[in-house]
Enzyme design. Structure first.
Site, PDB file in Angstrom:
ATOM      1  N   GLU A  93       0.805  -1.216   0.000  1.00 53.38           N
ATOM      2  CA  GLU A  93       0.000   0.000   0.000  1.00 53.38           C
ATOM      3  C   GLU A  93       0.840   1.269   0.000  1.00 53.38           C
ATOM      4  OE1 GLU A  93      -3.161   0.237  -0.465  1.00 53.38           O
ATOM      5  OE2 GLU A  93      -3.655  -1.896  -0.334  1.00 53.38           O
ATOM      6  N   SER A 371     -52.373 -29.096  -1.565  1.00 55.50           N
ATOM      7  CA  SER A 371     -53.141 -29.938  -0.634  1.00 55.50           C
ATOM      8  C   SER A 371     -52.728 -29.740   0.815  1.00 55.50           C
ATOM      9  CB  SER A 371     -52.959 -31.408  -0.997  1.00 55.50           C
ATOM     10  OG  SER A 371     -53.460 -31.630  -2.281  1.00 55.50           O
TER      11      SER A 371
END
Lengths: 685, 291
Positions: A93, A371
């Protein structure tokens, strides 16, 4: 020649003075801009460690195990972080972190040049301090104004904090993806270890993630994450943190990820439903920033079983349908398990894979139960019409006239009609025409009222087809409503939260289990007995075929065109509803072109889940109310003594009978005032 | 004096002017400026110091401050809940009657009641109401049974809900004290300013006071206390009893008795409760079924 030299000197002179004036103007401009913008710059918290002080909401299972921490950022001092990780993050970084005062000027100039003169290319130039400033105060909007402000804040951070403080703040708040904010949590999530114990290869892998937490998420893109890890290792070697040999050795390893996969999201349909409920009650602020402690109803063992059962069941369904894992659309499923004694939701699965689809079908997807709605029809017929399991009705073509609408002519699943049969047999084999006759007599409104009494909350249409489950309901509602049958008619409201405490442990909510007797126990037992028969020998016999042998009751549900296949069933202690089907646009049809019923798709999932869920528990039978006696009757006549069953009872039905009903007997539970024979159900309706 | 500027005419003149002290100085200082900035970052430091000096006057904006505000709002919300609960608990602990208890708990609020306090509150109820809420025998069974873990009291729009909970938070028994009950506890029984004949429910069973009390005194001594459960309501009333009516239906084991008082030419009816079986026995005597 001389003339040429003079011209060159003229050019140099022009450039020099223009540059000087330009630089002076630029300097004044920048100063003006700084004064102008500094008023709008955000205030820096002091000390900087205040940024990590938000209390975290903790969510626990019913037995006190931690499920998730919302907004968790576990802060660790730099000396409790692996040196390899610190070196890796610095190398990738900002390797000049300890040299600059907020920005890396050469990289910034290069980045500016590329941005201005090479459209389409992006050059990252942010230092760790700039990234910290951005994460703390700014949105991810890309603009010169934002970058400039970010740079100014970086200057201030550098001017007021030591390098160690900055690095500490950065490392403890940076996002690694998968819900990991801060290196300690990232180490826990990805490697199930503390940040201090990270090895070089693990540290390098983690350090590579902040660039694109989603794109390099090792749970989802392992190879991509490894490639990025190698970039980090090479960078570490290039800046001298490690030797090339160390980089090579580390790049040859494949770090083992934590077995328990987590992600930036909750990773759980149950938690989604829970958080949504909490937000509804207390609001976002309390849930995400209040630091509350929530004890939920979930049972981790049952939840794991539920996830596995749904996954296995849907894979079986894929095989039946000839789908492989690359198929663009595959069937989905949902499961809800409820403790019948309290209404506590013990497990919830809302889909095949949370990471593929977060849509929670267990609570948000309303589907036709088919059902699965018949138990409500039968119970209501028992209560309202005085029918009982030995009441005889005729399975025949039915046409129900509806004012202002076409006649309703329901058909049986088998497209066949079997003539006279007792209601227990009709339920066992899920005979549609008999349910239609029942609803014609009791009215759809009565069925709706009963379903709502039992816990169905979705709007139900007052139409005759309600008897065959035409209105939409959720698996949670079905499990809750069937649970009322499991408890002899005692209703418990389903719930997800046992208790909520504030950060100091003071109780702000606790669930109280209220019981309400909403159904008559004897009638409930008669329905339960029929539902047991469904599993033992009816449409749900796949449950037994899959090795579930305990006393259980349940009902399959399959809608027209095989859009939905359900199984909802219960033992005396646990009620589970399972739905399978496609989200939209497809039917459950196997490779032979045959429709897949609830008994074939949802039933085996139910059996697999229940077998494991109840393992080690004593076998429990459904309690029989005192006013119930048992009689053995003939299935076709409802009478005690077997009688010759006529091949054709009604000449009008000759053409629709496919085969005569076999003379079989059935044991039916009856109340003292109920007489099994004569078959008043057949005559009186 | 005006100095005329002119471009160097010769190459030597060009070189001479290019490398003049002024130009060399300018280049040197420009280079020094750039070099020192790259070497010492004094620009960044200067700006950083300036911004640090203005920090207290700048707005608390940005995601980190937003998070802080969310946290603050959450704390306020939670503290509000806890404070209300503590206030309710305090009021409930001080409550001597169910009326005070009810006024201390707003709808949606809840507190845990101590067993002893519940007993005391229950004892403060008029017998007609306490027996209707829960029979003493059942209450004794619940309070002294091993299942009871705690008593949970919740305010409701229509009164108070009291839950007797076991250790798993399961409701063993639930009491609902309606707003009407609370009003009745607070105000006592309000006389009805009517003749007893005007109250329809008494219409079939109205007796003269003499006839009624003669019948009462024919009852065994031990039954009479069950006939008029709250004699104080009648003793407090001014005037003379003219007539007595018996309500035409029982409620939860009790039957209302209406006593018509006359004072200063005005009539009003005081309604009290009697136990159903005692009133039934009295009825037999009043109707001459037993003598």
């Amino acid at each position: 020649m001389k003339r040429l030299l003079i011209n060159i000197l003229r050019g140099i002179r022009l450039l020099f003075y223009s540059g000087l004036i330009g630089a002076a103007l630029f300097g004044f401009g920048v100063m003006g801009l700084v004064f102008f913008m500094s008023n709008d710059l955000p205030k820096l918290p002091q000390p900087l460690s205040r940024i990590i002080e938000t209390p975290q909401t903790q969510i626990y299972t019913s037995s006190g195990e931690m499920l998730i921490t919302l907004g968790e950022r576990k802060t660790v001092p730099l000396n409790m972080i692996s040196t390899d990780f610190i070196n890796a993050i610095l190398a990738i970084e900002d390797h000049r972190f300890f040299e600059h005062d907020g920005i890396n000027k050469l990289r910034t100039l290069k980045g500016l040049y590329i941005t201005l003169f090479k459209p389409g290319q992006v050059q990252g130039a942010s230092t760790i301090t700039q990234q910290l400033a951005k994460n703390l105060f700014f949105s991810f909007e890309q603009s010169f104004s934002r970058k400039f402000k970010e740079m100014l804040v970086a200057f201030q951070i550098e001017a007021t904090c030591s390098k160690e403080e900055i690095l500490h703040a950065y490392i403890n708040q940076i996002h690694f993806g998968a819900g990991a904010q801060g290196v300690e949590k990232a180490a826990r999530i990805f490697f199930d270890k503390s940040a201090v114990n990270l090895t070089l290869d693990e540290a390098a892998l983690l350090a590579g993630l902040p660039k694109s937490p989603t794109g390099y998420n090792p749970f989802r893109h392992y190879n991509r994450a490894l490639a990025r890890r190698n970039v980090v290792l090479n960078r570490m070697a290039a800046v001298g943190f490690i030797s090339p040999d160390q980089a090579r050795q580390a790049s040859e390893t494949k770090p083992l990820l934590a077995a328990k996969r987590t992600d930036s999201r909750t990773g759980s349909y149950f938690l989604d439903a829970l958080i949504s409920r909490l937000v509804h009650i207390y609001g976002q602020d309390v849930v995400y920033y209040g630091g509350i402690r929530v004890t939920t109803t979930i049972d981790l063992k049952l939840q794991a079983l539920a996830v596995q059962s749904i996954r296995d069941g849907l894979n079986r369904l894929d095989q039946m349908m000839g789908l492989d894992s690359t198929a663009p659309v595959r069937p989905q499923g949902a499961l809800v398990a409820i403790d019948t004694a309290s209404g506590a939701v013990k497990a919830m699965v809302g889909g095949r894979d949370y990471y593929e689809s977060e849509f929670n079908r267990a609570v948000n997807s309303r589907r036709q139960p088919g059902s699965g709605f018949k138990p409500f029809v039968y119970y209501q017929a028992f209560r309202q019409m005085g029918f009982h399991p030995a009441t005889v009705m005729t399975d025949r073509p039915v046409k129900i006239t509806i004012k202002g609408a076409p006649d309703w002519e329901p058909k049986n699943f088998s497209k066949q009609y079997q003539g006279d049969m007792i209601l227990k047999q009709a339920m066992t084999h899920s005979v549609n025409t008999i349910s239609a006759q029942l609803v014609e007599q009791i009215g759809p409104g009565a069925v709706i009222n009963l379903a709502k009494t039992c816990g169905i909350k979705s709007p139900l249409n007052e139409v005759y087809s309600i008897a065959l489950g035409s209105s939409l309901v959720t698996p949670l509602e079905m499990a809750s409503a069937f649970s009322t049958f499991a408890t002899q008619g005692v209703r418990h409201e389903p719930f997800l939260i046992w208790r909520v405490e504030d950060p100091f442990g003071r109780v702000i909510y606790e669930h109280i289990i209220q019981e309400k007797q909403v159904l008559e126990p004897a009638l409930v037992y008669q329905v339960v007995d029929m539902l047991k028969s469904v599993i033992d020998r009816g449409s749900g016999k796949s449950i037994r075929q899959h090795g579930f042998t305990r006393p259980a009751a349940g009902k399959t549900g399959t809608t027209d065109q095989y859009n939905d296949a359900w199984f909802t069933g219960f033992t005396p202690t646990l009620c589970v509803s399972i739905w399978t089907g496609f989200d939209k646009g497809r039917n459950l049809i196997d490779i032979n072109g045959t429709g897949i019923t609830g008994g074939r798709s949802a039933g085996p999932i139910w059996a697999q889940f229940m077998k494991e869920a109840l393992k080690g528990q004593p076998e429990r039978h459904f309690p029989i109310p005192e006013n119930i006696r048992f009689e053995t009757v003939v299935g076709a006549t409802g009478c005690f003594e077997p009688e010759p069953v006529p091949q054709v009872l009604d000449e009008r039905l000759t053409d629709v009978f496919q085969e005569p009903v076999p003379p079989s007997t059935s044991v039916v539970p009856l109340k003292p005032d109920q007489v099994p024979c004569p078959p008043h159900g057949k005559e009186s309706p | 004096m005006i100095q005329q500027w002119h471009e160097p005419a010769t190459f030597q003149e060009w070189l001479k002017r290019t490398f003049s002290f002024l130009n060399i100085g300018l280049v040197f200082f420009a280079a020094l400026f750039i070099f020192s900035e790259f070497r010492f970052n004094w620009c960044e430091k200067l700006l950083g110091r300036y911004l640090a000096a203005t920090n207290p006057h700048r707005p608390e904006t940005g995601s980190i401050w937003k998070t802080g505000r969310h946290t603050l709002a959450a704390n306020r919300f939670l503290n509000d809940i806890i404070q209300k609960k503590q206030e309710a608990t305090q009021k409930v602990e001080q409550a001597q009657t169910f009326v005070e208890l009810s006024s201390g708990i707003l709808p949606g609020e809840w507190v845990t009641l101590q067993k002893e306090q519940f007993k005391s509150l229950y004892r403060s109820l008029p017998q007609s109401i306490s027996s209707r809420l829960i029979s003493p025998a059942r209450l004794i069974w619940i309070l002294s049974g091993k299942d009871l873990n705690r008593i949970f009291c919740e305010g409701a729009v229509q009164g108070l809900n009291i839950y007797f909970l076991d250790s798993q938070n399961r409701v063993i028994h639930q009491l609902t004290i309606s707003s009407e009950d609370i009003v009745q506890i607070e105000t006592g029984v309000q006389p009805i300013s009517k003749n007893i004949e005007e109250i329809e429910e008494f219409s079939n069973s109205i007796f003269s006071a003499r006839h009624f009390f003669e019948a009462v005194f024919m009852l065994p001594e031990d039954i009479i206390p069950d006939l008029i459960l709250n004699p104080e309501l009648l003793l407090d009333e001014k005037g003379q009893i003219q007539k007595v009516g018996i309500w035409n239906e029982a409620q939860s084991g009790f039957i209302n008795l209406g006593f018509e008082f006359e004072a200063n030419g005005r009539k009003r009816v005081v309604v009290v409760k009697g136990r159903e079986w005692a009133v039934w026995q009295l009825g037999l005597i009043l109707r001459g079924d037993t003598r």
